[in-house]
Write an enzyme that holds these catalytic residues in place. Structure first.
Site, short mmCIF file in Angstrom:
data_model
loop_
_atom_site.label_atom_id
_atom_site.label_comp_id
_atom_site.label_asym_id
_atom_site.label_seq_id
_atom_site.Cartn_x
_atom_site.Cartn_y
_atom_site.Cartn_z
N ASN A 231 7.98 -5.77 -0.55
CA ASN A 231 7.88 -4.63 0.34
C ASN A 231 6.38 -4.45 0.59
O ASN A 231 5.68 -3.85 -0.24
CB ASN A 231 8.48 -3.37 -0.28
CG ASN A 231 8.38 -2.17 0.66
OD1 ASN A 231 7.74 -2.25 1.71
ND2 ASN A 231 9.02 -1.07 0.29
N PRO B 143 0.79 -1.22 0.00
CA PRO B 143 0.00 0.00 0.00
C PRO B 143 0.83 1.28 0.00
O PRO B 143 1.83 1.38 0.70
CB PRO B 143 -0.82 -0.10 1.29
CG PRO B 143 -0.15 -1.13 2.11
CD PRO B 143 0.50 -2.07 1.16
N ASN B 144 0.38 2.19 -0.82
CA ASN B 144 0.91 3.56 -0.94
C ASN B 144 2.23 3.63 -1.69
O ASN B 144 2.71 4.74 -1.98
CB ASN B 144 1.05 4.23 0.44
CG ASN B 144 -0.28 4.42 1.11
OD1 ASN B 144 -1.22 4.92 0.48
ND2 ASN B 144 -0.42 3.98 2.35
N ARG C 69 5.62 12.22 -3.03
CA ARG C 69 5.48 12.81 -1.68
C ARG C 69 6.60 12.27 -0.79
O ARG C 69 7.19 11.25 -1.11
CB ARG C 69 4.15 12.41 -1.03
CG ARG C 69 2.93 12.98 -1.67
CD ARG C 69 1.68 12.51 -0.93
NE ARG C 69 0.48 13.11 -1.49
CZ ARG C 69 -0.11 12.69 -2.61
NH1 ARG C 69 0.39 11.66 -3.28
NH2 ARG C 69 -1.19 13.29 -3.06
N TYR D 234 11.51 8.69 1.35
CA TYR D 234 11.46 7.63 0.34
C TYR D 234 12.20 7.96 -0.96
O TYR D 234 12.23 7.14 -1.87
CB TYR D 234 9.99 7.28 0.02
CG TYR D 234 9.24 6.78 1.24
CD1 TYR D 234 9.61 5.59 1.87
CD2 TYR D 234 8.18 7.50 1.79
CE1 TYR D 234 8.96 5.13 3.00
CE2 TYR D 234 7.50 7.05 2.91
CZ TYR D 234 7.91 5.86 3.51
OH TYR D 234 7.25 5.41 4.63
N GLU E 297 12.59 -9.64 2.13
CA GLU E 297 11.78 -8.46 2.45
C GLU E 297 12.65 -7.21 2.28
O GLU E 297 13.82 -7.20 2.67
CB GLU E 297 11.30 -8.54 3.90
CG GLU E 297 10.68 -7.24 4.37
CD GLU E 297 9.90 -7.40 5.66
OE1 GLU E 297 8.86 -8.04 5.64
OE2 GLU E 297 10.36 -6.88 6.70
N ALA F 57 3.06 -0.79 4.94
CA ALA F 57 2.55 -0.83 6.32
C ALA F 57 1.99 -2.20 6.70
O ALA F 57 1.96 -2.56 7.88
CB ALA F 57 1.49 0.25 6.51
N ARG G 37 13.00 4.61 12.75
CA ARG G 37 11.74 5.35 12.69
C ARG G 37 10.86 5.01 13.91
O ARG G 37 11.36 4.51 14.91
CB ARG G 37 11.04 5.05 11.37
CG ARG G 37 11.91 5.44 10.16
CD ARG G 37 11.20 5.19 8.84
NE ARG G 37 10.03 6.06 8.71
CZ ARG G 37 9.10 5.91 7.75
NH1 ARG G 37 9.22 4.93 6.87
NH2 ARG G 37 8.09 6.74 7.68
N HIS H 121 12.67 -2.84 2.67
CA HIS H 121 12.08 -1.56 3.01
C HIS H 121 13.01 -0.47 2.52
O HIS H 121 14.23 -0.56 2.70
CB HIS H 121 11.87 -1.41 4.53
CG HIS H 121 10.87 -2.40 5.04
ND1 HIS H 121 9.52 -2.25 4.86
CD2 HIS H 121 11.04 -3.58 5.67
CE1 HIS H 121 8.90 -3.29 5.37
NE2 HIS H 121 9.80 -4.12 5.86
O1 CA2 Z 1 10.40 1.95 4.00
C1 CA2 Z 1 9.57 1.26 3.42
O2 CA2 Z 1 9.75 0.77 2.31
C2 CA2 Z 1 8.19 1.04 4.05
O3 CA2 Z 1 7.79 -0.29 3.75
C3 CA2 Z 1 7.26 2.04 3.41
C4 CA2 Z 1 5.85 2.00 4.01
C5 CA2 Z 1 5.91 2.11 5.53
O4 CA2 Z 1 4.62 1.98 6.07
C6 CA2 Z 1 6.84 1.07 6.14
O5 CA2 Z 1 6.89 1.27 7.53
C7 CA2 Z 1 8.24 1.19 5.56
C8 CA2 Z 1 5.02 3.15 3.49
C9 CA2 Z 1 4.96 3.25 2.02
C10 CA2 Z 1 4.36 4.57 1.69
O6 CA2 Z 1 5.02 5.07 0.56
C11 CA2 Z 1 4.89 6.37 0.28
C12 CA2 Z 1 5.69 6.85 -0.71
C13 CA2 Z 1 5.64 8.17 -1.03
C14 CA2 Z 1 4.77 9.02 -0.38
C15 CA2 Z 1 3.95 8.53 0.60
C16 CA2 Z 1 4.01 7.20 0.94
#
Ligand code: CA2
Length: 157
Positions: free
Chosen positions: A80, A15-16, A23, A28, A104, A83, A113, A106
């Site tokens: 990946n 997700p996301n 963003r 990221y 896996e 969340a 974090r 991230h």
């Molecule tokens: O660091 C990672 O790859 C995460 O898997 C990213 C997840 C986060 O919930 C994990 O704790 C760590 C979130 C992905 C959201 O990605 C976005 C990218 C750009 C803007 C907003 C969100």
């Protein structure tokens, strides 16, 4: 034994992650999901594999994709789960059920974090976890996964 292009590695993003590069670049980076997928396809091809890249914002769809990887005889998974890594027993169970070597990834260093990101269910079902390398983590994950797959395929003597 040489790898054949039909040796497919599933690269699953949760997700996301479709928002990558649009963003929160401080967390990221600036690369987009399309860049990540291109990097995975290139890395896999260089190592004699095919990367099949999919992204979903839905937990059940990610479970289905893990089942699909099994049905299509994928040789590895890079995941990946975003969340869902921190919440999803369903994804953990799906990975355990298919018994496909999994890494896996991230993008961010989840241990630097919030504490709710420090535990991941999916990591328990993976043989390795990478975090904090930015999108290069996907290249490193495919490289390590390919080495593991090739080593497992070698007859022991
Ligand atoms: O660091 C990672 O790859 C995460 O898997 C990213 C997840 C986060 O919930 C994990 O704790 C760590 C979130 C992905 C959201 O990605 C976005 C990218 C750009 C803007 C907003 C969100």
């Amino acid at each position: 034994m040489a790898n054949t292009p039909d040796q497919t590695i599933y690269v699953l993003n949760g997700p996301n992650l479709n928002l990558l590069g649009t963003r929160e670049p401080e967390t990221y980076g600036h690369a987009r999901l399309a860049d990540v997928e291109q990097l995975c396809e290139k890395t896999a091809a260089e190592l004699g594999f095919t990367a099949h890249c999919r992204q979903s914002n839905h937990e059940g769809e990610l479970v289905d994709l893990i089942h699909e990887a099994h049905a299509r005889k994928a040789v590895g998974i890079v995941i990946n789960a975003g969340a869902y890594s921190h919440t999803s027993i369903a994804l953990h169970d799906a990975l355990m059920a298919v018994r496909i070597p999994t890494v896996e990834v991230h993008i961010s260093n989840i241990y630097a974090r919030e504490s709710f990101r420090h535990h991941t269910f999916t990591a328990r079902a993976a043989f390795a976890t990478l975090c904090g390398f930015g999108i290069d983590g996907y290249r490193l994950a495919i490289t390590g996964l390919a080495a593991r797959i090739s080593a497992d395929a070698k007859p022991r003597g």
